[in-house]
Design a protein around this motif. Sequence first.
Motif, PDB file in Angstrom:
ATOM      1  N   UNK A  61       0.822  -1.216   0.000  1.00 49.47           N
ATOM      2  CA  UNK A  61       0.000   0.000   0.000  1.00 49.47           C
ATOM      3  C   UNK A  61       0.855   1.265   0.000  1.00 49.47           C
ATOM      4  N   UNK A  62       1.961   1.224   0.734  1.00 52.97           N
ATOM      5  CA  UNK A  62       2.869   2.375   0.734  1.00 52.97           C
ATOM      6  C   UNK A  62       3.424   2.643  -0.658  1.00 52.97           C
ATOM      7  N   UNK A  63       3.751   1.565  -1.364  1.00 56.81           N
ATOM      8  CA  UNK A  63       4.263   1.702  -2.728  1.00 56.81           C
ATOM      9  C   UNK A  63       3.210   2.339  -3.629  1.00 56.81           C
ATOM     10  N   UNK A  64       1.999   1.845  -3.543  1.00 57.06           N
ATOM     11  CA  UNK A  64       0.920   2.386  -4.377  1.00 57.06           C
ATOM     12  C   UNK A  64       0.673   3.853  -4.051  1.00 57.06           C
ATOM     13  N   UNK A  65       0.666   4.191  -2.766  1.00 56.37           N
ATOM     14  CA  UNK A  65       0.456   5.583  -2.359  1.00 56.37           C
ATOM     15  C   UNK A  65       1.575   6.484  -2.881  1.00 56.37           C
ATOM     16  N   UNK A  66       2.815   6.001  -2.797  1.00 54.82           N
ATOM     17  CA  UNK A  66       3.957   6.796  -3.251  1.00 54.82           C
ATOM     18  C   UNK A  66       3.905   7.017  -4.759  1.00 54.82           C
ATOM     19  N   UNK A  67       3.579   5.963  -5.502  1.00 56.50           N
ATOM     20  CA  UNK A  67       3.499   6.087  -6.961  1.00 56.50           C
ATOM     21  C   UNK A  67       2.370   7.038  -7.351  1.00 56.50           C
ATOM     22  N   UNK A  68       1.230   6.931  -6.683  1.00 51.11           N
ATOM     23  CA  UNK A  68       0.113   7.846  -6.975  1.00 51.11           C
ATOM     24  C   UNK A  68       0.514   9.293  -6.702  1.00 51.11           C
ATOM     25  N   UNK A  69       1.236   9.500  -5.616  1.00 55.04           N
ATOM     26  CA  UNK A  69       1.687  10.855  -5.292  1.00 55.04           C
ATOM     27  C   UNK A  69       2.651  11.377  -6.359  1.00 55.04           C
ATOM     28  N   UNK A  70       3.612  10.550  -6.748  1.00 52.83           N
ATOM     29  CA  UNK A  70       4.582  10.968  -7.760  1.00 52.83           C
ATOM     30  C   UNK A  70       3.899  11.247  -9.096  1.00 52.83           C
ATOM     31  N   UNK A  71       2.879  10.469  -9.390  1.00 52.04           N
ATOM     32  CA  UNK A  71       2.111  10.703 -10.622  1.00 52.04           C
ATOM     33  C   UNK A  71       1.418  12.067 -10.571  1.00 52.04           C
ATOM     34  N   UNK A  72       0.813  12.388  -9.442  1.00 51.01           N
ATOM     35  CA  UNK A  72       0.131  13.685  -9.312  1.00 51.01           C
ATOM     36  C   UNK A  72       1.109  14.852  -9.368  1.00 51.01           C
ATOM     37  N   UNK A  73       2.336  14.599  -8.909  1.00 53.40           N
ATOM     38  CA  UNK A  73       3.366  15.636  -8.927  1.00 53.40           C
ATOM     39  C   UNK A  73       4.130  15.673 -10.255  1.00 53.40           C
ATOM     40  N   UNK A  74       3.700  14.819 -11.199  1.00 53.02           N
ATOM     41  CA  UNK A  74       4.241  14.808 -12.567  1.00 53.02           C
ATOM     42  C   UNK A  74       5.698  14.363 -12.668  1.00 53.02           C
ATOM     43  N   UNK A  75       6.120  13.476 -11.767  1.00 57.21           N
ATOM     44  CA  UNK A  75       7.406  12.793 -11.944  1.00 57.21           C
ATOM     45  C   UNK A  75       7.247  11.754 -13.050  1.00 57.21           C
ATOM     46  N   UNK A 389       2.888  20.427 -15.396  1.00 55.34           N
ATOM     47  CA  UNK A 389       2.193  19.525 -16.324  1.00 55.34           C
ATOM     48  C   UNK A 389       3.028  18.271 -16.512  1.00 55.34           C
ATOM     49  N   UNK A 390       2.414  17.242 -17.046  1.00 55.90           N
ATOM     50  CA  UNK A 390       3.147  16.016 -17.325  1.00 55.90           C
ATOM     51  C   UNK A 390       4.090  16.239 -18.506  1.00 55.90           C
ATOM     52  N   UNK A 391       5.220  15.541 -18.481  1.00 55.78           N
ATOM     53  CA  UNK A 391       6.171  15.623 -19.568  1.00 55.78           C
ATOM     54  C   UNK A 391       6.899  14.295 -19.683  1.00 55.78           C
ATOM     55  N   UNK A 392       7.145  13.864 -20.908  1.00 54.18           N
ATOM     56  CA  UNK A 392       7.857  12.616 -21.129  1.00 54.18           C
ATOM     57  C   UNK A 392       9.325  12.777 -20.759  1.00 54.18           C
ATOM     58  N   UNK A 393       9.923  11.671 -20.287  1.00 57.54           N
ATOM     59  CA  UNK A 393      11.352  11.686 -20.040  1.00 57.54           C
ATOM     60  C   UNK A 393      12.094  11.676 -21.379  1.00 57.54           C
ATOM     61  N   UNK A 394      13.390  12.001 -21.415  1.00 62.72           N
ATOM     62  CA  UNK A 394      14.131  11.977 -22.680  1.00 62.72           C
ATOM     63  C   UNK A 394      14.040  10.603 -23.341  1.00 62.72           C
ATOM     64  N   UNK A 395      14.228  10.540 -24.655  1.00 63.64           N
ATOM     65  CA  UNK A 395      14.056   9.286 -25.381  1.00 63.64           C
ATOM     66  C   UNK A 395      14.848   8.151 -24.754  1.00 63.64           C
ATOM     67  N   UNK A 396      14.183   7.006 -24.654  1.00 64.76           N
ATOM     68  CA  UNK A 396      14.834   5.842 -24.040  1.00 64.76           C
ATOM     69  C   UNK A 396      15.785   5.131 -24.980  1.00 64.76           C
ATOM     70  N   UNK A 397      15.696   5.444 -26.251  1.00 65.03           N
ATOM     71  CA  UNK A 397      16.571   4.804 -27.234  1.00 65.03           C
ATOM     72  C   UNK A 397      17.348   5.862 -27.980  1.00 65.03           C
ATOM     73  N   UNK A 398      18.589   5.548 -28.283  1.00 63.78           N
ATOM     74  CA  UNK A 398      19.382   6.450 -29.110  1.00 63.78           C
ATOM     75  C   UNK A 398      19.961   7.594 -28.314  1.00 63.78           C
TER      76      UNK A 398
END
Length: 400
Positions: A61-75, A389-398
Amino acid sequence: MIKLHKWRRILALIVVFAIALTSSAIFSPRMEAQTPPTNPTTELRGIWLTNIDSDVIFSRNNIIDAVNRLDKLNFNTIYPTVWQGGYTIHPSAVAKRVFGYLNDPTPALKGRDVLKEIITAAHQKGIAVIPWFEFGFMAPADSELARLHPDWLAKRRDGSTIWKEGVNDRVWLSPFHPEVQKFIQELAIELVANYDLDGIQFDDHFGLPSEFGYEPLTVLMYQKDIKARPSNDFRETFWVRWRADRINDFMGRLFRAIKSRKQKCIVSLSPNPLHFALPAHLQDWFSWERRGYIEELIVQVYRSDIKRFNVELEREEVKLAKGHIPTAIGILTGLKNNSIPLQQIQEQVQEVRKRNFAGVSFFFYESLSNWANETPEQRNLALQELFPTKMQRPPSEGRI
């Protein structure tokens, strides 16, 4: 007649000069620097997740709560520890075979696959997961790994092995020992093969304090290669360079092994600045970056003084890396006994963005709101303003 030690000094100068010349050489046609866009469409927004001074991984549950928080904070990226304190956090057949423990024996972790839980929760939110080898070649002095494999331990010239980290006694596995290299590589490949991860990260512990390296096997390797004994001065230029080059070679083999198993797996590194990493810990990460052994770089710049912080961002090797691969800056957001003011975090993020780095990663999750002078609500609001706002991380390939 010039004595042998003078010849060695001359040879060392030649080697250093050659390294300096090749540092700016182009090892790949994709390494040409490009001017970053003024309005970037991607940004690395990372967070390190550890099991020290943090309760996150000790319940689902702690993991789920942390991920939900990070999602709301746009990590968009989580770097969870998987190799810490002499144990793996995830179930590992390699660890079980080598020192008898499938994973960390802490009761709250028993019967669980924490890494799988993190990946499942994070991927549902579109957040990348890049497991982090937090301890690298280091281990607790009283660990089963150290007890069962004393011949793997790195030694100082006086034969001692203990490395003090605060009040804790640590030891270092010799990165020159073939069996140590095999163990670390097998741990990494096991992760890559068994999990739907986005990458794998090594850090400043993926090296060796330069005062070590006098264990008999390493000395024998040096004598066979150089036809002389290592210098009694562990800071001696040629002795430092020889050991760093052996670690460079291993990093190259490890990179190729990871990519042959999963081509899309990002090989990430979070080192200290080079002017400390190389002489103090034999970690020549600039050579790794030039040779293509790492595909993402997050330089740990844990400085409270903004002028000192900016000096690290302006170093030539950092600028060169930034023109080659996604290069971000690690920012300290606080420790249990060290609160970091919001203003400092905000100012440092601004300086990173001003120089068009790929993004930032914060150390570490718990200190985003805990132990601070500000309230959790104030910290959350500030983070929302940093990442509105949400933003994609730099390209995972190349490469860039």
